[in-house]
Write an enzyme that holds these catalytic residues in place. Structure first.
Site, mmCIF file in Angstrom:
data_model
loop_
_atom_site.group_PDB
_atom_site.id
_atom_site.type_symbol
_atom_site.label_atom_id
_atom_site.label_comp_id
_atom_site.label_asym_id
_atom_site.label_seq_id
_atom_site.Cartn_x
_atom_site.Cartn_y
_atom_site.Cartn_z
ATOM 1 N N SER A 108 2.825 -1.381 60.441
ATOM 2 C CA SER A 108 1.610 -1.150 59.668
ATOM 3 C C SER A 108 1.517 0.335 59.330
ATOM 4 O O SER A 108 2.137 1.179 59.984
ATOM 5 C CB SER A 108 0.435 -1.606 60.516
ATOM 6 O OG SER A 108 -0.636 -0.729 60.410
ATOM 7 N N SER A 109 0.687 0.671 58.347
ATOM 8 C CA SER A 109 0.588 2.077 57.920
ATOM 9 C C SER A 109 -0.081 2.955 58.983
ATOM 10 O O SER A 109 -0.007 4.179 58.898
ATOM 11 C CB SER A 109 -0.174 2.183 56.601
ATOM 12 O OG SER A 109 -1.472 1.665 56.771
ATOM 13 N N CYS A 110 -0.722 2.339 59.990
ATOM 14 C CA CYS A 110 -1.395 3.162 61.017
ATOM 15 C C CYS A 110 -0.399 3.843 61.957
ATOM 16 O O CYS A 110 -0.800 4.616 62.816
ATOM 17 C CB CYS A 110 -2.401 2.343 61.800
ATOM 18 S SG CYS A 110 -1.620 1.130 62.819
ATOM 19 N N TYR A 137 -2.619 0.255 69.179
ATOM 20 C CA TYR A 137 -1.927 -0.634 68.249
ATOM 21 C C TYR A 137 -0.751 0.095 67.591
ATOM 22 O O TYR A 137 0.369 -0.430 67.505
ATOM 23 C CB TYR A 137 -2.943 -1.080 67.196
ATOM 24 C CG TYR A 137 -2.441 -1.978 66.110
ATOM 25 C CD1 TYR A 137 -2.140 -3.309 66.362
ATOM 26 C CD2 TYR A 137 -2.300 -1.516 64.798
ATOM 27 C CE1 TYR A 137 -1.704 -4.143 65.348
ATOM 28 C CE2 TYR A 137 -1.870 -2.349 63.782
ATOM 29 C CZ TYR A 137 -1.580 -3.656 64.060
ATOM 30 O OH TYR A 137 -1.152 -4.488 63.049
ATOM 31 N N LYS A 141 3.354 -0.558 67.631
ATOM 32 C CA LYS A 141 4.150 -0.738 66.407
ATOM 33 C C LYS A 141 5.293 0.289 66.337
ATOM 34 O O LYS A 141 6.392 -0.032 65.900
ATOM 35 C CB LYS A 141 3.248 -0.605 65.169
ATOM 36 C CG LYS A 141 2.256 -1.752 65.025
ATOM 37 C CD LYS A 141 2.989 -3.051 64.768
ATOM 38 C CE LYS A 141 2.056 -4.208 64.510
ATOM 39 N NZ LYS A 141 2.765 -5.488 64.402
ATOM 40 N N HIS A 180 -10.934 -6.624 58.457
ATOM 41 C CA HIS A 180 -10.623 -5.402 57.708
ATOM 42 C C HIS A 180 -11.626 -5.223 56.560
ATOM 43 O O HIS A 180 -12.363 -6.147 56.218
ATOM 44 C CB HIS A 180 -9.197 -5.483 57.150
ATOM 45 C CG HIS A 180 -8.148 -5.424 58.215
ATOM 46 N ND1 HIS A 180 -7.291 -6.471 58.477
ATOM 47 C CD2 HIS A 180 -7.821 -4.456 59.093
ATOM 48 C CE1 HIS A 180 -6.484 -6.135 59.468
ATOM 49 N NE2 HIS A 180 -6.778 -4.915 59.857
HETATM 50 N N1 LIG Z 1 -3.560 -7.754 57.806
HETATM 51 C C1 LIG Z 1 -3.175 -6.559 57.397
HETATM 52 O O1 LIG Z 1 -3.878 -5.873 56.611
HETATM 53 C C2 LIG Z 1 -1.849 -6.004 57.816
HETATM 54 C C3 LIG Z 1 -1.494 -4.768 57.304
HETATM 55 C C4 LIG Z 1 -0.277 -4.215 57.668
HETATM 56 C C5 LIG Z 1 0.537 -4.894 58.550
HETATM 57 N N2 LIG Z 1 0.178 -6.103 59.043
HETATM 58 C C6 LIG Z 1 1.099 -6.729 60.001
HETATM 59 O O2 LIG Z 1 1.474 -8.034 59.619
HETATM 60 C C7 LIG Z 1 1.640 -8.842 60.784
HETATM 61 C C8 LIG Z 1 0.809 -10.105 60.661
HETATM 62 O O3 LIG Z 1 -0.545 -9.776 60.416
HETATM 63 P P1 LIG Z 1 -1.596 -10.851 59.862
HETATM 64 O O4 LIG Z 1 -2.581 -10.096 59.060
HETATM 65 O O5 LIG Z 1 -0.875 -12.015 59.284
HETATM 66 O O6 LIG Z 1 -2.322 -11.280 61.217
HETATM 67 P P2 LIG Z 1 -3.070 -12.649 61.554
HETATM 68 O O7 LIG Z 1 -3.534 -13.323 60.317
HETATM 69 O O8 LIG Z 1 -4.059 -12.327 62.615
HETATM 70 O O9 LIG Z 1 -1.915 -13.535 62.177
HETATM 71 C C9 LIG Z 1 -1.307 -13.177 63.387
HETATM 72 C C10 LIG Z 1 -0.454 -14.328 63.843
HETATM 73 O O10 LIG Z 1 0.110 -13.962 65.116
HETATM 74 C C11 LIG Z 1 -0.034 -15.045 65.982
HETATM 75 N N3 LIG Z 1 -0.140 -14.613 67.362
HETATM 76 C C12 LIG Z 1 -0.973 -13.675 67.879
HETATM 77 N N4 LIG Z 1 -0.809 -13.599 69.214
HETATM 78 C C13 LIG Z 1 0.136 -14.533 69.534
HETATM 79 C C14 LIG Z 1 0.732 -14.942 70.747
HETATM 80 N N5 LIG Z 1 0.386 -14.383 71.911
HETATM 81 N N6 LIG Z 1 1.651 -15.921 70.715
HETATM 82 C C15 LIG Z 1 2.001 -16.493 69.546
HETATM 83 N N7 LIG Z 1 1.492 -16.144 68.356
HETATM 84 C C16 LIG Z 1 0.560 -15.170 68.362
HETATM 85 C C17 LIG Z 1 -1.314 -15.735 65.561
HETATM 86 O O11 LIG Z 1 -1.325 -17.050 66.009
HETATM 87 P P3 LIG Z 1 -2.720 -17.767 66.406
HETATM 88 O O12 LIG Z 1 -3.624 -17.599 65.245
HETATM 89 O O13 LIG Z 1 -2.329 -19.158 66.658
HETATM 90 O O14 LIG Z 1 -3.204 -17.030 67.613
HETATM 91 C C18 LIG Z 1 -1.207 -15.626 64.044
HETATM 92 O O15 LIG Z 1 -0.431 -16.677 63.530
HETATM 93 C C19 LIG Z 1 1.246 -7.977 61.972
HETATM 94 O O16 LIG Z 1 2.390 -7.459 62.586
HETATM 95 C C20 LIG Z 1 0.461 -6.856 61.361
HETATM 96 O O17 LIG Z 1 0.616 -5.662 62.084
HETATM 97 C C21 LIG Z 1 -1.005 -6.677 58.691
#
Ligand SMILES: NC(=O)c1ccc[n+]([C@@H]2O[C@H](COP(=O)([O-])OP(=O)(O)OC[C@H]3O[C@@H](n4cnc5c(N)ncnc54)[C@H](OP(=O)(O)O)[C@@H]3O)[C@@H](O)[C@H]2O)c1
Length: 309
Positions: A108-110, A137, A141, A180
């Site tokens: 992530s950008s953070c 966090y 990362k 967010h």
């Molecule tokens: N959202 C943003 O703006 C953003 C920006 C930059 C980077 N990212 C990166 O993109 C990635 C995904 O983010 P997202 O926004 O898609 O997040 P999200 O919608 O919250 O999804 C996270 C996923 O991880 C799973 N997960 C969490 N804890 C788990 C565990 N202990 N065991 C198995 N699965 C687990 C969750 O499953 P359950 O729901 O079943 O718990 C869910 O499917 C992350 O690495 C994040 O850092 C996101």
């Protein structure tokens, strides 16, 4: 990757994982492995080891993580550090043990220093102090990036790291406290419209600038880089364009159709004045975003309405 490759998407129900899943299905990949977190807790070393030993995926997208906005990051500091380290340690290490051909780690950008010059270039990693509110966090990362590089150096693993900017899209998190800024504003304007509130109050001055990428565009980039990028280090994924929170609020107000006023609570903190990714490296690899902000927010709002009515 060929169409028969066995591909594991960790976090396939999340916003990013589900977008990658849709993209792979659209491209004709059929040998995709997924597990709900209830069936496979990625924090659990033994469960993850057994899963990899029996499934032996060829490719891994690591899109599972504990994710949240500023309040969640700052409140659950221990959980954000512990859970993210556990998840990525288990998935990366077992990918090595089981001969995964290529793994993509999503950061992530953070990860960039709080006071790094803008736009954020990949080379700014570890050149200064992090933003304190999401330091746990970010540390997790950064450890993930370094872990991919160390497994590449020591064991020759083709593990790559990508750093997406702020994302929004289908299956986003609209939680009133833990979401967010963009989904939070969609929710607040929609609620204000339905309750006919005269005004929506926005924290801060509205002047900080942020960049946003539609999650399906991110999935396109991930799919592209999985096939065309094999380097150590990291690559930013963003649009390279930003706008102020005020302009974002005005755009969301228009898309939602809210007719009241917007005001700014300047007693609340603004956060970092600007956070924009330098996407020169990404563009030089041959990928550029397609979905512009107005189109993307309209799609996200439609998705929000189908799930909240
Ligand atoms: N959202 C943003 O703006 C953003 C920006 C930059 C980077 N990212 C990166 O993109 C990635 C995904 O983010 P997202 O926004 O898609 O997040 P999200 O919608 O919250 O999804 C996270 C996923 O991880 C799973 N997960 C969490 N804890 C788990 C565990 N202990 N065991 C198995 N699965 C687990 C969750 O499953 P359950 O729901 O079943 O718990 C869910 O499917 C992350 O690495 C994040 O850092 C996101």
């Amino acid at each position: 990757m060929d169409k028969a490759s066995k591909i594991y998407i960790a976090g396939h129900k999340g916003m990013v994982g589900s977008a990658i899943h849709r993209k792979l299905l659209k491209e004709g990949f059929s040998n995709i492995i997924t597990r709900n977190s209830a069936d496979l807790d990625l924090r659990d070393q033994q469960e993850v080891a057994a899963f990899f030993a029996s499934e032996k995926p060829d490719y891994v997208f690591l899109a599972a993580a504990k994710v949240g906005g500023i309040v969640a990051n700052n409140t659950y500091r221990a959980d954000f550090l512990y859970e993210n380290l556990q998840i990525q340690n288990n998935v990366i290490h077992n990918s090595y043990l089981n001969g995964v051909k290529k793994l993509m780690f999503l950061g992530s950008s953070c990860i960039y220093p709080k006071l790094a010059p803008q736009p954020l270039k990949e080379e700014y990693l570890l050149t200064g102090l992090l933003e304190p509110t999401n330091e746990p966090y970010a540390i997790a990362k950064i450890a993930g990036i370094k872990m991919c590089d160390a497994y590449r150096d020591q064991y020759g693993c083709n593990f790559i790291s990508v750093m997406p900017t702020n994302l929004y899209g289908y299956n986003d998190n609209y939680h009133p406290q833990n979401s967010h800024v963009l989904p939070a504003l969609i929710r607040r304007f929609d609620e204000a419209k339905n309750q006919q509130l005269p005004e929506v109050v926005i924290w801060g001055t509205g002047s900080p600038k942020r960049e946003f990428l539609f999650a399906d565009d991110l999935a396109e980039a991930c799919f592209y880089l999985m096939q065309n990028y094999d380097e150590q280090g990291l690559v930013n994924i963003g649009t390279g364009e930003d706008l102020s929170i005020k302009d974002l609020a005005l755009l969301i107000k228009k898309i939602v159709g809210y007719e009241g006023n917007i005001s700014f609570d300047t007693s609340k903190p603004d956060g970092t004045p600007r956070k924009l990714m330098d996407v020169t490296k990404l563009h030089s690899k041959g990928w550029k975003h397609k979905i512009e902000l107005e189109e993307g927010i309209a799609l996200a709002y439609k998705d929000y309405l189908t799930k909240n009515n």
